[in-house]
Design a protein around this motif. Structure first.
Motif, PDB file in Angstrom:
ATOM      1  N   ALA A   1      68.825   7.085  34.076  1.00 28.80           N
ATOM      2  CA  ALA A   1      68.737   5.834  34.838  1.00 28.80           C
ATOM      3  C   ALA A   1      70.029   5.039  34.704  1.00 28.80           C
ATOM      4  O   ALA A   1      70.548   4.499  35.689  1.00 28.80           O
ATOM      5  N   ARG A   2      70.587   4.978  33.495  1.00 27.23           N
ATOM      6  CA  ARG A   2      71.852   4.254  33.295  1.00 27.23           C
ATOM      7  C   ARG A   2      73.009   4.931  34.033  1.00 27.23           C
ATOM      8  O   ARG A   2      73.897   4.271  34.553  1.00 27.23           O
ATOM      9  N   CYS A   3      72.987   6.274  34.081  1.00 28.16           N
ATOM     10  CA  CYS A   3      74.014   6.998  34.838  1.00 28.16           C
ATOM     11  C   CYS A   3      73.940   6.637  36.311  1.00 28.16           C
ATOM     12  O   CYS A   3      74.956   6.339  36.938  1.00 28.16           O
ATOM     13  N   TYR A   4      72.715   6.645  36.875  1.00 25.90           N
ATOM     14  CA  TYR A   4      72.548   6.293  38.288  1.00 25.90           C
ATOM     15  C   TYR A   4      72.989   4.851  38.542  1.00 25.90           C
ATOM     16  O   TYR A   4      73.586   4.546  39.570  1.00 25.90           O
ATOM     17  N   GLU A   5      72.715   3.951  37.612  1.00 19.60           N
ATOM     18  CA  GLU A   5      73.151   2.564  37.755  1.00 19.60           C
ATOM     19  C   GLU A   5      74.685   2.488  37.793  1.00 19.60           C
ATOM     20  O   GLU A   5      75.257   1.767  38.596  1.00 19.60           O
ATOM     21  N   ALA A   6      75.337   3.242  36.922  1.00 19.31           N
ATOM     22  CA  ALA A   6      76.798   3.240  36.880  1.00 19.31           C
ATOM     23  C   ALA A   6      77.386   3.844  38.146  1.00 19.31           C
ATOM     24  O   ALA A   6      78.355   3.330  38.712  1.00 19.31           O
ATOM     25  N   PHE A   7      76.783   4.933  38.625  1.00 22.54           N
ATOM     26  CA  PHE A   7      77.280   5.601  39.836  1.00 22.54           C
ATOM     27  C   PHE A   7      77.085   4.731  41.070  1.00 22.54           C
ATOM     28  O   PHE A   7      77.853   4.814  42.028  1.00 22.54           O
ATOM     29  N   ALA A   8      76.048   3.901  41.073  1.00 24.30           N
ATOM     30  CA  ALA A   8      75.734   3.074  42.248  1.00 24.30           C
ATOM     31  C   ALA A   8      76.871   2.112  42.589  1.00 24.30           C
ATOM     32  O   ALA A   8      76.995   1.686  43.732  1.00 24.30           O
ATOM     33  N   GLY A   9      77.712   1.801  41.632  1.00 26.50           N
ATOM     34  CA  GLY A   9      78.822   0.881  41.861  1.00 26.50           C
ATOM     35  C   GLY A   9      80.043   1.537  42.472  1.00 26.50           C
ATOM     36  O   GLY A   9      81.078   0.890  42.617  1.00 26.50           O
ATOM     37  N   HIS A  10      79.951   2.796  42.846  1.00 23.75           N
ATOM     38  CA  HIS A  10      81.093   3.533  43.393  1.00 23.75           C
ATOM     39  C   HIS A  10      80.744   4.144  44.737  1.00 23.75           C
ATOM     40  O   HIS A  10      79.590   4.469  45.005  1.00 23.75           O
ATOM     41  N   ASP A  11      81.764   4.322  45.569  1.00 25.99           N
ATOM     42  CA  ASP A  11      81.579   5.056  46.813  1.00 25.99           C
ATOM     43  C   ASP A  11      81.337   6.522  46.479  1.00 25.99           C
ATOM     44  O   ASP A  11      81.929   7.056  45.537  1.00 25.99           O
TER      45      ASP A  11
ATOM     46  N   ALA B   1      82.407   9.135  47.824  1.00 28.25           N
ATOM     47  CA  ALA B   1      83.643   9.923  47.882  1.00 28.25           C
ATOM     48  C   ALA B   1      84.425   9.855  46.569  1.00 28.25           C
ATOM     49  O   ALA B   1      85.203  10.753  46.257  1.00 28.25           O
ATOM     50  N   GLU B   2      84.218   8.800  45.800  1.00 29.10           N
ATOM     51  CA  GLU B   2      84.912   8.647  44.510  1.00 29.10           C
ATOM     52  C   GLU B   2      84.289   9.518  43.415  1.00 29.10           C
ATOM     53  O   GLU B   2      84.910   9.755  42.390  1.00 29.10           O
ATOM     54  N   LEU B   3      83.052   9.926  43.621  1.00 28.76           N
ATOM     55  CA  LEU B   3      82.319  10.668  42.602  1.00 28.76           C
ATOM     56  C   LEU B   3      82.424  12.166  42.873  1.00 28.76           C
ATOM     57  O   LEU B   3      81.579  12.754  43.530  1.00 28.76           O
ATOM     58  N   ALA B   4      83.470  12.761  42.372  1.00 25.07           N
ATOM     59  CA  ALA B   4      83.683  14.194  42.568  1.00 25.07           C
ATOM     60  C   ALA B   4      83.980  14.841  41.223  1.00 25.07           C
ATOM     61  O   ALA B   4      84.562  14.235  40.331  1.00 25.07           O
ATOM     62  N   ASN B   5      83.534  16.083  41.094  1.00 20.51           N
ATOM     63  CA  ASN B   5      83.780  16.848  39.894  1.00 20.51           C
ATOM     64  C   ASN B   5      84.096  18.279  40.331  1.00 20.51           C
ATOM     65  O   ASN B   5      83.291  18.898  41.022  1.00 20.51           O
ATOM     66  N   PRO B   6      85.267  18.803  39.951  1.00 15.11           N
ATOM     67  CA  PRO B   6      85.655  20.143  40.405  1.00 15.11           C
ATOM     68  C   PRO B   6      84.613  21.223  40.084  1.00 15.11           C
ATOM     69  O   PRO B   6      84.366  22.111  40.898  1.00 15.11           O
ATOM     70  N   ARG B   7      83.984  21.145  38.926  1.00 12.23           N
ATOM     71  CA  ARG B   7      82.991  22.160  38.555  1.00 12.23           C
ATOM     72  C   ARG B   7      81.788  22.089  39.491  1.00 12.23           C
ATOM     73  O   ARG B   7      81.322  23.104  40.005  1.00 12.23           O
ATOM     74  N   VAL B   8      81.282  20.872  39.732  1.00 15.07           N
ATOM     75  CA  VAL B   8      80.123  20.714  40.619  1.00 15.07           C
ATOM     76  C   VAL B   8      80.490  21.101  42.043  1.00 15.07           C
ATOM     77  O   VAL B   8      79.705  21.763  42.735  1.00 15.07           O
ATOM     78  N   GLU B   9      81.666  20.719  42.491  1.00 17.74           N
ATOM     79  CA  GLU B   9      82.116  21.097  43.837  1.00 17.74           C
ATOM     80  C   GLU B   9      82.151  22.620  43.973  1.00 17.74           C
ATOM     81  O   GLU B   9      81.793  23.162  45.016  1.00 17.74           O
ATOM     82  N   GLY B  10      82.562  23.308  42.910  1.00 21.14           N
ATOM     83  CA  GLY B  10      82.576  24.769  42.908  1.00 21.14           C
ATOM     84  C   GLY B  10      81.174  25.351  43.022  1.00 21.14           C
ATOM     85  O   GLY B  10      80.948  26.317  43.745  1.00 21.14           O
ATOM     86  N   TRP B  11      80.221  24.755  42.296  1.00 27.42           N
ATOM     87  CA  TRP B  11      78.831  25.216  42.379  1.00 27.42           C
ATOM     88  C   TRP B  11      78.301  25.055  43.798  1.00 27.42           C
ATOM     89  O   TRP B  11      77.643  25.944  44.331  1.00 27.42           O
ATOM     90  N   LEU B  12      78.577  23.887  44.394  1.00 29.05           N
ATOM     91  CA  LEU B  12      78.060  23.609  45.728  1.00 29.05           C
ATOM     92  C   LEU B  12      78.717  24.496  46.781  1.00 29.05           C
ATOM     93  O   LEU B  12      78.094  24.836  47.783  1.00 29.05           O
ATOM     94  N   ALA B  13      79.964  24.886  46.545  1.00 31.54           N
ATOM     95  CA  ALA B  13      80.674  25.748  47.490  1.00 31.54           C
ATOM     96  C   ALA B  13      80.214  27.203  47.382  1.00 31.54           C
ATOM     97  O   ALA B  13      80.369  27.973  48.326  1.00 31.54           O
ATOM     98  N   ASP B  14      79.640  27.567  46.233  1.00 33.12           N
ATOM     99  CA  ASP B  14      79.161  28.929  46.022  1.00 33.12           C
ATOM    100  C   ASP B  14      77.725  29.025  46.538  1.00 33.12           C
ATOM    101  O   ASP B  14      76.828  28.327  46.057  1.00 33.12           O
ATOM    102  N   GLU B  15      77.494  29.902  47.509  1.00 33.58           N
ATOM    103  CA  GLU B  15      76.183  29.983  48.165  1.00 33.58           C
ATOM    104  C   GLU B  15      75.048  30.282  47.193  1.00 33.58           C
ATOM    105  O   GLU B  15      73.993  29.647  47.239  1.00 33.58           O
ATOM    106  N   ALA B  16      75.240  31.224  46.281  1.00 36.49           N
ATOM    107  CA  ALA B  16      74.177  31.592  45.331  1.00 36.49           C
ATOM    108  C   ALA B  16      73.859  30.427  44.389  1.00 36.49           C
ATOM    109  O   ALA B  16      72.694  30.108  44.150  1.00 36.49           O
TER     110      ALA B  16
END
Length: 77
Positions: free
Chosen positions: A29-39, A41-56
């Motif tokens: 809940a605190r993480c979501y509260e912290a993230f809510a203050g950002h656009d 597009a500002e919240l990116a992580n190369p590892r997560v982007e890689g997971w999302l780009a990989d179909e499996a």
């Protein structure tokens, strides 16, 4: 070694105690509260982007998210 899903809060002062802890739902809940203050597009992580780009990997993440939603496991906001 036994563990748990407790997260220690930062202590900004000197204390004789062990400090404050959050449960997993409180931490998320605190993480979501912290993230809510950002656009989004500002919240990116190369590892997560890689997971999302990989179909499996993306299929697995979507499957797990749907299972959590079906079980009523949503973020505590």
């Amino acid at each position: 070694m036994q563990g748990s899903y407790l997260f220690k809060c930062e202590n900004h002062h000197i204390s004789q105690g062990v400090g404050d802890f959050l449960t997993l739902p409180q931490f998320l809940a605190r993480c979501y509260e912290a993230f809510a203050g950002h656009d989004r597009a500002e919240l990116a992580n190369p590892r997560v982007e890689g997971w999302l780009a990989d179909e499996a990997s993306s299929r697995i993440l979507i499957k797990l998210a749907r299972e959590n939603l079906a079980a009523g496991l949503t973020p505590a906001l």
